[in-house]
Structure formats: structure tokens, C-alpha cells
Design a protein around this motif. Structure first.
Motif, short mmCIF file in Angstrom:
data_model
loop_
_atom_site.label_atom_id
_atom_site.label_comp_id
_atom_site.label_asym_id
_atom_site.label_seq_id
_atom_site.Cartn_x
_atom_site.Cartn_y
_atom_site.Cartn_z
N SER A 132 -3.57 -9.99 3.72
CA SER A 132 -4.24 -8.74 3.35
C SER A 132 -5.24 -9.01 2.23
CB SER A 132 -3.23 -7.68 2.91
OG SER A 132 -2.47 -8.15 1.80
N TRP B 53 -0.75 1.48 -4.19
CA TRP B 53 -0.38 0.98 -5.51
C TRP B 53 -0.20 2.15 -6.49
CZ3 TRP B 53 -0.79 -4.44 -7.09
CH2 TRP B 53 -1.14 -5.30 -6.04
N TYR C 290 -5.57 -5.54 6.22
CA TYR C 290 -4.22 -6.04 6.39
C TYR C 290 -4.11 -6.72 7.75
CZ TYR C 290 -3.36 -1.90 9.31
OH TYR C 290 -3.42 -0.94 10.29
N GLN D 27 -10.23 -4.38 -6.40
CA GLN D 27 -9.90 -3.81 -7.70
C GLN D 27 -11.16 -3.61 -8.54
OE1 GLN D 27 -7.49 -6.15 -10.48
NE2 GLN D 27 -6.46 -4.29 -11.17
N ASP E 273 0.83 -1.20 0.00
CA ASP E 273 0.00 0.00 0.00
C ASP E 273 0.87 1.25 0.00
OD1 ASP E 273 -1.66 1.96 2.37
OD2 ASP E 273 -2.60 1.40 0.46
N HIS F 92 -7.22 -6.95 -1.16
CA HIS F 92 -7.16 -5.83 -2.08
C HIS F 92 -8.39 -5.84 -2.98
CE1 HIS F 92 -2.87 -5.09 -1.04
NE2 HIS F 92 -2.95 -6.37 -0.74
N PRO G 246 -5.43 -1.93 -7.93
CA PRO G 246 -5.91 -2.50 -6.67
C PRO G 246 -5.77 -1.49 -5.53
CG PRO G 246 -4.46 -4.03 -7.81
CD PRO G 246 -4.34 -2.71 -8.51
N LYS G 247 -6.56 -1.74 -4.49
CA LYS G 247 -6.55 -0.89 -3.30
C LYS G 247 -6.59 -1.78 -2.07
CE LYS G 247 -9.55 2.21 -0.68
NZ LYS G 247 -10.91 2.80 -0.60
N LEU G 248 -5.73 -1.51 -1.11
CA LEU G 248 -5.71 -2.26 0.13
C LEU G 248 -6.95 -1.96 0.96
CD1 LEU G 248 -3.94 -4.02 2.16
CD2 LEU G 248 -3.24 -1.83 3.13
#
Lengths: 117, 110
Positions: free
Chosen positions: B36, A107, B51, B40, A105, B38, B46-48
Motif C-alpha cells: 500500500s 488513521w 492498496y 502525508q 485505513d 500512504h 497519513p492517508k491511504l
């Protein structure tokens, strides 16, 4: 805020090389490793490896040795991915992503590489 | 290394809950507290969203929750909304600095 901004799309012929950049901002570049991830068309995410931004030492995942090279220019807080001897199978979106305590994190926005004759 | 196993797709109506599983082995998911997730959306990076199995980054809705049991991690989306329609990938950190992604799950909001 933390940002990873990648270079634009590339169209290359088989056998050529490509170098993608990932410019970071908003944090101390050498504090966190940078990873590279590939996403082939319509496929999932594939981890390619990482580079230690403090030492410049790259580590490559299985399947990404030989033609793939990770590098840095710490003076401009930028990481690079170079792929040589491009094959049509290398057509994909390539992402850089920061590793902060074993979570990826944020991206970059991704760079589309198209390999076609 | 094979990708972690996720269902190809899950679906639900608005307001419902859906759960996505992520199955690995005792060498990856089973051995790691660093799982984690993610999200998308089509055409996006993609985005976290989770986690350390169940922690949410700042700004991520609490409708996302995570858990792990043995070699399987899970992501639950509660109160499903249209904006949750996306692909979801789990990711496990392994020893010797290796990340392994799941095969991905498409969530459809009916």
C-alpha cells in the motif's frame, strides 16, 4: 463514517508514563485489528505492532517490547497505548490505524508525546 | 527489520508524471500482494491512497497508480498538481502479521 479520534498532546518528564487513547466509531470495533505507528520528529513511519480487538491479544514489533502496552476497552470502542519509563527518544507522534484486510485505513489524527526534563 | 528503500525525494513540474520506487526483499515486497501507499501532508496524519499494489480507495484520484515487479513496488503520480506535494510512504504486509514501511519520499512540485 469511520473515525479514529485520539487523545490530545502530552508533555512528560523522563521516567514517567503516558497513556494515549484511540476512540473509534462508525464500524464494529471487534471486527478489525488496530495498529500503532510511531513517527519521530522529522522521521518516517515505524510500525509498533497491533492488537486483536476480538481477543485483546497484543503483538509488538521488534524494539517495542517491555515498555509499550496495547490495551482495549471494548465497551467504549477504544484502544490504548501506554508507554512506561519514558525516555527522550520516545518523543514522537503516535498514530492508531485500523487494519482492514491488510491495508491500514483510516488513521487517527495522531498524538504528540514530548518527553523533556 | 530495515525499512523498505525509497528515494529521499522526487520532483516534477505541474502536469508531469513522477514515479516513486519502493524496494524490499523476497520476504516482504516480493512475497506480498498487500503493498500500500500512504500520503502525508505536513502536519497531517497519513492517508491511504493505494492498496493491494494498485487498488485505489473510494474518492482517491485516478492520477495515482501502482505496480509491482519482483521486489520493487512503484507509485506513479500523473498530471502532477500542487496539492500532490507531500511525503509518500509505501507499506508491505509480511507473513505472520507484520507491516513494514518504506523510508519515505518527499514529492516537490516545481
Amino acid at each position: 463514517q469511520v473515525q479514529l479520534v485520539q487523545s490530545g498532546s502530552e508533555v512528560k518528564k523522563p521516567g514517567a508514563s503516558v497513556k494515549i487513547s484511540c476512540k473509534t466509531s462508525g464500524y464494529s470495533f471487534t471486527f478489525y485489528a488496530l495498529n500503532w505507528v510511531r513517527q519521530a520528529p522529522g522521521q518516517g513511519l515505524e510500525w509498533m505492532g497491533w492488537i486483536n480487538t476480538n481477543t485483546g491479544t497484543p503483538t509488538y514489533a521488534q524494539g517495542f517490547t517491555g515498555r509499550f502496552v496495547f490495551s482495549l476497552d471494548t465497551s467504549v470502542s477504544t484502544a490504548y497505548l501506554q508507554i512506561s519509563s519514558l525516555e527522550t527518544e520516545d518523543s514522537a507522534i503516535y498514530y492508531c490505524v485500523r487494519d482492514i484486510s491488510w491495508r491500514l485505513d483510516p488513521w487517527g489524527q495522531g498524538t504528540l508525546v514530548t518527553v523533556s526534563s | 527489520q530495515s525499512a523498505l528503500t525509497q528515494p529521499r525525494s522526487v520532483s516534477g513540474s505541474p502536469g508531469q508524471s513522477v514515479t516513486i520506487s519502493c524496494t524490499g526483499t523476497s520476504s516482504d515486497v516480493g512475497a506480498s500482494n498487500y503493498v500500500s501507499w500512504h500520503q502525508q501532508h505536513p502536519g497531517k496524519a497519513p492517508k491511504l491512497i493505494l492498496y493491494d499494489v494498485s487498488q485505489r480507495p473510494s474518492g482517491v484520484t485516478d492520477r495515482f497508480s501502482g505496480s509491482k515487479s519482483g521486489n520493487t513496488a512503484s507509485l506513479t503520480i500523473s498530471g502532477l498538481r500542487a496539492e500532490d506535494e507531500a511525503d509518500y510512504y509505501c507499506c508491505s504486509y509480511e507473513r505472520s502479521y507484520t507491516f513494514l514501511f518504506g523510508s519515505g519520499t518527499k514529492v516537490t512540485v516545481l
